[in-house]
Design a protein around this motif. Sequence first.
Motif, PDB file in Angstrom:
ATOM      1  N   SER A 109      18.182 -58.076 -11.688  1.00 47.66           N
ATOM      2  CA  SER A 109      18.243 -59.082 -10.624  1.00 47.66           C
ATOM      3  C   SER A 109      19.684 -59.401 -10.245  1.00 47.66           C
ATOM      4  O   SER A 109      20.616 -59.124 -11.007  1.00 47.66           O
ATOM      5  CB  SER A 109      17.538 -60.375 -11.064  1.00 47.66           C
ATOM      6  OG  SER A 109      18.181 -60.933 -12.199  1.00 47.66           O
ATOM      7  N   THR A 142      22.295 -65.460 -10.232  1.00 45.60           N
ATOM      8  CA  THR A 142      22.483 -66.653  -9.404  1.00 45.60           C
ATOM      9  C   THR A 142      22.977 -67.859 -10.198  1.00 45.60           C
ATOM     10  O   THR A 142      23.064 -68.953  -9.662  1.00 45.60           O
ATOM     11  CB  THR A 142      21.163 -67.015  -8.678  1.00 45.60           C
ATOM     12  OG1 THR A 142      20.127 -67.182  -9.655  1.00 45.60           O
ATOM     13  CG2 THR A 142      20.771 -65.942  -7.680  1.00 45.60           C
ATOM     14  N   ARG A 164      29.408 -59.989  -6.305  1.00 44.13           N
ATOM     15  CA  ARG A 164      27.977 -59.871  -6.598  1.00 44.13           C
ATOM     16  C   ARG A 164      27.855 -59.397  -8.047  1.00 44.13           C
ATOM     17  O   ARG A 164      28.390 -58.356  -8.411  1.00 44.13           O
ATOM     18  CB  ARG A 164      27.276 -58.871  -5.667  1.00 44.13           C
ATOM     19  CG  ARG A 164      27.248 -59.272  -4.212  1.00 44.13           C
ATOM     20  CD  ARG A 164      26.418 -60.531  -3.958  1.00 44.13           C
ATOM     21  NE  ARG A 164      26.478 -60.942  -2.571  1.00 44.13           N
ATOM     22  CZ  ARG A 164      27.391 -61.774  -2.067  1.00 44.13           C
ATOM     23  NH1 ARG A 164      28.331 -62.283  -2.822  1.00 44.13           N
ATOM     24  NH2 ARG A 164      27.359 -62.110  -0.790  1.00 44.13           N
ATOM     25  N   SER A 166      21.019 -50.511  -4.164  1.00 42.90           N
ATOM     26  CA  SER A 166      19.988 -50.772  -3.172  1.00 42.90           C
ATOM     27  C   SER A 166      20.163 -52.159  -2.562  1.00 42.90           C
ATOM     28  O   SER A 166      20.090 -52.338  -1.344  1.00 42.90           O
ATOM     29  CB  SER A 166      18.606 -50.634  -3.823  1.00 42.90           C
ATOM     30  OG  SER A 166      17.602 -50.926  -2.893  1.00 42.90           O
ATOM     31  N   PHE A 167      20.395 -53.149  -3.399  1.00 47.35           N
ATOM     32  CA  PHE A 167      20.601 -54.518  -2.926  1.00 47.35           C
ATOM     33  C   PHE A 167      21.817 -54.592  -2.007  1.00 47.35           C
ATOM     34  O   PHE A 167      21.751 -55.167  -0.919  1.00 47.35           O
ATOM     35  CB  PHE A 167      20.782 -55.473  -4.107  1.00 47.35           C
ATOM     36  CG  PHE A 167      20.938 -56.909  -3.694  1.00 47.35           C
ATOM     37  CD1 PHE A 167      19.851 -57.756  -3.701  1.00 47.35           C
ATOM     38  CD2 PHE A 167      22.174 -57.416  -3.293  1.00 47.35           C
ATOM     39  CE1 PHE A 167      19.983 -59.091  -3.307  1.00 47.35           C
ATOM     40  CE2 PHE A 167      22.320 -58.727  -2.892  1.00 47.35           C
ATOM     41  CZ  PHE A 167      21.225 -59.566  -2.900  1.00 47.35           C
ATOM     42  N   LYS A 205      23.332 -52.307  -0.288  1.00 43.48           N
ATOM     43  CA  LYS A 205      23.122 -51.593   0.972  1.00 43.48           C
ATOM     44  C   LYS A 205      22.222 -52.412   1.906  1.00 43.48           C
ATOM     45  O   LYS A 205      22.562 -52.633   3.072  1.00 43.48           O
ATOM     46  CB  LYS A 205      22.496 -50.229   0.696  1.00 43.48           C
ATOM     47  CG  LYS A 205      22.196 -49.438   1.954  1.00 43.48           C
ATOM     48  CD  LYS A 205      21.510 -48.127   1.628  1.00 43.48           C
ATOM     49  CE  LYS A 205      21.093 -47.409   2.899  1.00 43.48           C
ATOM     50  NZ  LYS A 205      20.374 -46.173   2.622  1.00 43.48           N
ATOM     51  N   LYS A 206      21.076 -52.869   1.399  1.00 41.81           N
ATOM     52  CA  LYS A 206      20.094 -53.549   2.244  1.00 41.81           C
ATOM     53  C   LYS A 206      20.480 -54.982   2.600  1.00 41.81           C
ATOM     54  O   LYS A 206      20.270 -55.424   3.727  1.00 41.81           O
ATOM     55  CB  LYS A 206      18.729 -53.552   1.554  1.00 41.81           C
ATOM     56  CG  LYS A 206      18.111 -52.165   1.450  1.00 41.81           C
ATOM     57  CD  LYS A 206      16.819 -52.205   0.666  1.00 41.81           C
ATOM     58  CE  LYS A 206      16.264 -50.807   0.464  1.00 41.81           C
ATOM     59  NZ  LYS A 206      15.165 -50.773  -0.499  1.00 41.81           N
ATOM     60  N   GLN A 207      21.014 -55.722   1.633  1.00 40.15           N
ATOM     61  CA  GLN A 207      21.283 -57.145   1.846  1.00 40.15           C
ATOM     62  C   GLN A 207      22.698 -57.454   2.317  1.00 40.15           C
ATOM     63  O   GLN A 207      22.919 -58.476   2.955  1.00 40.15           O
ATOM     64  CB  GLN A 207      21.017 -57.940   0.553  1.00 40.15           C
ATOM     65  CG  GLN A 207      19.630 -57.769  -0.009  1.00 40.15           C
ATOM     66  CD  GLN A 207      18.553 -58.275   0.930  1.00 40.15           C
ATOM     67  OE1 GLN A 207      18.700 -59.299   1.569  1.00 40.15           O
ATOM     68  NE2 GLN A 207      17.448 -57.541   1.012  1.00 40.15           N
ATOM     69  N   GLU A 208      23.652 -56.584   1.996  1.00 41.34           N
ATOM     70  CA  GLU A 208      25.051 -56.877   2.293  1.00 41.34           C
ATOM     71  C   GLU A 208      25.671 -55.889   3.277  1.00 41.34           C
ATOM     72  O   GLU A 208      26.817 -56.067   3.678  1.00 41.34           O
ATOM     73  CB  GLU A 208      25.884 -56.868   1.004  1.00 41.34           C
ATOM     74  CG  GLU A 208      25.348 -57.745  -0.106  1.00 41.34           C
ATOM     75  CD  GLU A 208      25.507 -59.231   0.164  1.00 41.34           C
ATOM     76  OE1 GLU A 208      26.295 -59.600   1.062  1.00 41.34           O
ATOM     77  OE2 GLU A 208      24.848 -60.023  -0.515  1.00 41.34           O
TER      78      GLU A 208
END
Length: 198
Positions: free
Chosen positions: A5, A8, A52, A115-116, A118-121
């Motif tokens: 994950s 956070t 991140r 993956s995160f 690329k897709k989210q940032e």
Amino acid sequence: MMQHSLYTGGFDKDIIQLFQKTFSDSEGEKEGDAIGELVQNFLENTPKQKLRVFVTTTTSKHDQQEEVVVVGGVIFSKLTLEESKINTWILSPAAVATSMQGKGIGQGLIHYAHSFLKKQEGVEQVVTYGDVKFYSKVGYKPITQDMIPSPFKLTFPEGWLGRSLVVLEQDEDGNIMPVKPAKGKVYCVEALNKPQFW
């Protein structure tokens, strides 16, 4: 069960201890302390938009209570390319608890993070400075200073690695390039802005 994950908050001490102990086990106590301080600096002082952190956690029972245990961590931070708008981040450092190594946890966590990002940032490419044998398992290839200059002179230039998270580039001879080349100076976040990490 292992779970990857985006971190956070709430486990800063556990993450710092994971990195400190893992690096102490493999590189010696002095290196472990230096990496522990680096991770603390990242968590406490790096602007959130440039950082991140991804973790792998599992649960264990302790006195009839379920407890979350951090067994892996990877830190990505933004690189600023002086003459390019290519969204580039650096993976440094990464750690998996010594007792959990060799089970694919680090590879799984890095794939999850890629993956995160690329897709989210909208991250287009990532670089790292480390073990070619390990990072090649997650798609990193050796790069040169002509492709992307490192922020500092490298002690082991063969450990400068990169990979694209989007369509791969080709050079003029048709060879696949691991990253989009970037000219000019490259700047890292303050936590990594020390020659000792390079």
